[in-house]
Design a protein around this motif. Sequence first.
Motif, PDB file in Angstrom:
ATOM      1  N   PHE A 137      20.441  -7.176  50.617  1.00 47.92           N
ATOM      2  CA  PHE A 137      19.978  -8.556  50.551  1.00 47.92           C
ATOM      3  C   PHE A 137      20.466  -9.253  51.813  1.00 47.92           C
ATOM      4  O   PHE A 137      21.609  -9.064  52.231  1.00 47.92           O
ATOM      5  CB  PHE A 137      20.560  -9.219  49.303  1.00 47.92           C
ATOM      6  CG  PHE A 137      19.814 -10.436  48.843  1.00 47.92           C
ATOM      7  CD1 PHE A 137      18.468 -10.377  48.555  1.00 47.92           C
ATOM      8  CD2 PHE A 137      20.473 -11.640  48.691  1.00 47.92           C
ATOM      9  CE1 PHE A 137      17.779 -11.503  48.121  1.00 47.92           C
ATOM     10  CE2 PHE A 137      19.802 -12.767  48.244  1.00 47.92           C
ATOM     11  CZ  PHE A 137      18.449 -12.688  47.967  1.00 47.92           C
ATOM     12  N   THR A 138      19.640 -10.059  52.453  1.00 50.25           N
ATOM     13  CA  THR A 138      20.019 -10.681  53.719  1.00 50.25           C
ATOM     14  C   THR A 138      19.955 -12.203  53.654  1.00 50.25           C
ATOM     15  O   THR A 138      19.358 -12.783  52.737  1.00 50.25           O
ATOM     16  CB  THR A 138      19.083 -10.213  54.851  1.00 50.25           C
ATOM     17  OG1 THR A 138      17.747 -10.705  54.594  1.00 50.25           O
ATOM     18  CG2 THR A 138      19.049  -8.696  54.936  1.00 50.25           C
ATOM     19  N   THR A 139      20.554 -12.840  54.664  1.00 50.70           N
ATOM     20  CA  THR A 139      20.541 -14.302  54.737  1.00 50.70           C
ATOM     21  C   THR A 139      19.112 -14.827  54.870  1.00 50.70           C
ATOM     22  O   THR A 139      18.789 -15.887  54.341  1.00 50.70           O
ATOM     23  CB  THR A 139      21.379 -14.793  55.932  1.00 50.70           C
ATOM     24  OG1 THR A 139      20.911 -14.157  57.129  1.00 50.70           O
ATOM     25  CG2 THR A 139      22.849 -14.445  55.739  1.00 50.70           C
ATOM     26  N   ALA A 140      18.266 -14.074  55.558  1.00 52.35           N
ATOM     27  CA  ALA A 140      16.871 -14.489  55.732  1.00 52.35           C
ATOM     28  C   ALA A 140      16.139 -14.512  54.398  1.00 52.35           C
ATOM     29  O   ALA A 140      15.309 -15.390  54.140  1.00 52.35           O
ATOM     30  CB  ALA A 140      16.160 -13.553  56.705  1.00 52.35           C
ATOM     31  N   MET A 141      16.442 -13.540  53.540  1.00 47.89           N
ATOM     32  CA  MET A 141      15.811 -13.469  52.224  1.00 47.89           C
ATOM     33  C   MET A 141      16.258 -14.633  51.339  1.00 47.89           C
ATOM     34  O   MET A 141      15.473 -15.170  50.561  1.00 47.89           O
ATOM     35  CB  MET A 141      16.151 -12.141  51.552  1.00 47.89           C
ATOM     36  CG  MET A 141      15.536 -10.927  52.233  1.00 47.89           C
ATOM     37  SD  MET A 141      16.099  -9.393  51.478  1.00 47.89           S
ATOM     38  CE  MET A 141      15.364  -8.192  52.598  1.00 47.89           C
ATOM     39  N   VAL A 142      17.516 -14.997  51.464  1.00 46.82           N
ATOM     40  CA  VAL A 142      18.053 -16.095  50.662  1.00 46.82           C
ATOM     41  C   VAL A 142      17.282 -17.384  50.951  1.00 46.82           C
ATOM     42  O   VAL A 142      16.975 -18.158  50.043  1.00 46.82           O
ATOM     43  CB  VAL A 142      19.564 -16.293  50.947  1.00 46.82           C
ATOM     44  CG1 VAL A 142      20.050 -17.598  50.327  1.00 46.82           C
ATOM     45  CG2 VAL A 142      20.360 -15.131  50.403  1.00 46.82           C
ATOM     46  N   LYS A 143      16.958 -17.613  52.205  1.00 46.31           N
ATOM     47  CA  LYS A 143      16.252 -18.828  52.603  1.00 46.31           C
ATOM     48  C   LYS A 143      14.858 -18.916  51.986  1.00 46.31           C
ATOM     49  O   LYS A 143      14.283 -19.999  51.883  1.00 46.31           O
ATOM     50  CB  LYS A 143      16.142 -18.879  54.129  1.00 46.31           C
ATOM     51  CG  LYS A 143      17.473 -19.036  54.847  1.00 46.31           C
ATOM     52  CD  LYS A 143      17.290 -19.005  56.354  1.00 46.31           C
ATOM     53  CE  LYS A 143      18.626 -19.116  57.077  1.00 46.31           C
ATOM     54  NZ  LYS A 143      18.480 -19.044  58.546  1.00 46.31           N
ATOM     55  N   LYS A 144      14.310 -17.762  51.563  1.00 46.48           N
ATOM     56  CA  LYS A 144      12.961 -17.723  51.015  1.00 46.48           C
ATOM     57  C   LYS A 144      12.905 -17.998  49.511  1.00 46.48           C
ATOM     58  O   LYS A 144      11.829 -18.111  48.937  1.00 46.48           O
ATOM     59  CB  LYS A 144      12.328 -16.356  51.294  1.00 46.48           C
ATOM     60  CG  LYS A 144      12.116 -16.062  52.767  1.00 46.48           C
ATOM     61  CD  LYS A 144      11.507 -14.679  52.961  1.00 46.48           C
ATOM     62  CE  LYS A 144      11.318 -14.356  54.443  1.00 46.48           C
ATOM     63  NZ  LYS A 144      10.756 -12.999  54.646  1.00 46.48           N
ATOM     64  N   ILE A 145      14.077 -18.093  48.883  1.00 47.41           N
ATOM     65  CA  ILE A 145      14.088 -18.327  47.439  1.00 47.41           C
ATOM     66  C   ILE A 145      13.603 -19.744  47.145  1.00 47.41           C
ATOM     67  O   ILE A 145      14.233 -20.721  47.562  1.00 47.41           O
ATOM     68  CB  ILE A 145      15.509 -18.147  46.857  1.00 47.41           C
ATOM     69  CG1 ILE A 145      16.037 -16.748  47.160  1.00 47.41           C
ATOM     70  CG2 ILE A 145      15.491 -18.372  45.337  1.00 47.41           C
ATOM     71  CD1 ILE A 145      17.469 -16.518  46.700  1.00 47.41           C
ATOM     72  N   PRO A 146      12.481 -19.904  46.438  1.00 49.64           N
ATOM     73  CA  PRO A 146      11.928 -21.242  46.171  1.00 49.64           C
ATOM     74  C   PRO A 146      12.712 -22.003  45.108  1.00 49.64           C
ATOM     75  O   PRO A 146      13.474 -21.411  44.337  1.00 49.64           O
ATOM     76  CB  PRO A 146      10.506 -20.929  45.693  1.00 49.64           C
ATOM     77  CG  PRO A 146      10.615 -19.573  45.073  1.00 49.64           C
ATOM     78  CD  PRO A 146      11.620 -18.827  45.900  1.00 49.64           C
TER      79      PRO A 146
END
Length: 236
Positions: A137-146
């Motif tokens: 899991f990456t920081t970029a993926m976290v930003k995509k959580i709506p």
Amino acid sequence: MEMNQNQIMELLDALYEKSINGIPKLSQPIDVLANDYLSKNNSTEKAARQFVNYQVAKCTTSGFVTGLGGLITLPVTIPANVSSVMYVQMRMIACLAYMGGYDTSSDQVQTLVYACLAGISIDQIIKQAGIKFGTKFTTAMVKKIPSTVLTKINQKVGFRFLTKFGEKGIINIAKLVPVVGGVIGGGFDLVETKVIANRAYKMFIKGDLSALDDKDNEKIIDTAADIIKSQDESDN
């Protein structure tokens, strides 16, 4: 002690604010704390492990816990020892998140910190939202959580803590045997904090979202039961 879900979230929000910004004359802002450990170690992993070891030890120090409890002002009245342990645990998670490069000021990271503290599984919720992640899991993926997903996670968190603060919840186990409550409380805090530290390290340092496992809470309850049993046997 009876609390509703809104009060639970108010409590968590207040603890998170104090975890990130620190408490005047008592604790540093989270970025100062994290960067201090990072500057003294040659890797994020080493800095995180050193930090965790210190936090676990501090969380079970009765003098620290008692003194801290009296200094934390919260919107919901809970026992001082409970608020102080929760503060140390949440601050520990948030600090590991910062060390891992996550933005602790974002709603996404704040919700993930809550989920980590509560020990709820969220990987399926995130996958159902169409967010794909592989082994890490990456920081970029976290930003995509709506926000809709964050709401669902927070609902699970609120329900978990309603159970935890309930009459038969984890925090009140010590009250079942008041005579040895202090012994049970100290051992219980140690086990719980170690479990939380392990899942936070895996999640924010290693990027392992599967670290959030509901079974962790079963281990904590079983350990608390073992503490009660061993204390009862020593008394007899």
